[in-house]
Design a protein around this motif. Structure first.
Motif: not given
Length: 273
Positions: A30-56
């Motif tokens: 639930l901590d958006l600071n953590i989820t944003r860091k994960i997104a950065r580790l996966a990036g750059p994602l601008e315009g990219q297709t991402v499959i997310e499993v179990g978004p809850g």
């Protein structure tokens, strides 16, 4: 409503009366600071297709959307579909929700054959089967940034000779470069699990083994690590034992944990031929 003025995740969960289900292996980020860091580790994602499993409740989903990704979220728990639908409205067409079992989903059909990244806080109880599916199946992700129990993450990225080195390390590292990029304590989650977690980044190697070789690698590693304390001449007996080792240039007296990924690929090639 836009992504910027969505209610806090805890507030959204409370409004919908949602709690994590142990049977689904759910632990929410639930901590958006953590989820944003994960997104950065996966990036750059601008315009990219991402499959997310179990978004809850969509904590990581929000971060992926903020990063500019086109997200396909696969959720098995029908309780979260309405909440994710509200996020989809705020995402202005960049979030597609698929209700279903990720173990049975055809990822290529979801993307229409387009390349896609996999970014997920995986449910603990299906993390390893999902990874094996993505490593050995027909769908070839552009990259994978995945959260597992810390013990599983260490097994994926383990070096040869270590206690954690085994079948999962060999198959993962034969196909991808695998690296643990982030550790998370139990308190980062709601509810806190009993174990620590870690994020692994997996990037496909430039020349991954062909499907037939991967299948042979699954067979060889299954036999070798199924009896990891035995010498390979014994553990691989059903596949050719000493003769197979000699053909691959591997010491038949070696044990599985001492053979590197390249050695297992030679054993797989010898078996496949």
């Amino acid at each position: 409503m836009s992504l910027q003025n969505l209610p806090p995740l805890r507030e959204a969960l409370a409004e919908h009366g949602l709690l994590a289900r142990k049977s689904f292996g759910q632990h929410f980020l639930l901590d958006l600071n953590i989820t944003r860091k994960i997104a950065r580790l996966a990036g750059p994602l601008e315009g990219q297709t991402v499959i997310e499993v179990g978004p809850g409740p969509g904590g990581l989903t929000r971060a992926l959307l903020e990063a500019g990704a086109q997200v396909i979220a696969v959720e098995m728990d029908p309780r979260f579909i309405e909440l994710l639908g509200e996020l989809a409205q705020a995402a202005e067409g960049r979030l597609t929700i698929v209700e279903g079992d990720a173990l049975k989903v055809d990822e290529a059909a979801l993307t229409g054959g387009a390349p896609a990244h996999l970014v997920s806080n995986l449910p603990y109880n299906v993390g390893t089967p999902l990874l094996i599916k993505w490593l050995t199946g027909p769908f070839r992700p552009t990259s994978m940034t995945l959260m597992f129990q810390k013990e599983v993450a260490d097994r994926i990225a383990a070096p040869v000779g270590g206690d954690a080195y085994g079948r999962l390390a060999v198959i993962s590292q034969a196909i991808c470069e695998a690296k643990v990029v982030m550790d998370l304590p139990p308190r980062a989650f709601t509810p806190p699990p009993k174990v620590s977690s870690a994020v692994v980044r997996l990037d496909p190697l430039p020349n991954p083994p062909a499907p037939a070789l991967v299948k042979a690698l699954e067979n060889v590693t299954g036999a070798a690590f199924g009896q990891r304390r035995k010498m390979l001449r014994s553990s691989l007996k059903v596949l050719g034992g000493e003769a197979l080792c000699v053909k691959a240039g591997i010491d038949p007296g070696a044990r599985a944990e001492t053979v590197d990924v390249a050695g297992f690929l030679r054993l797989a090639a010898a078996l496949a031929s």
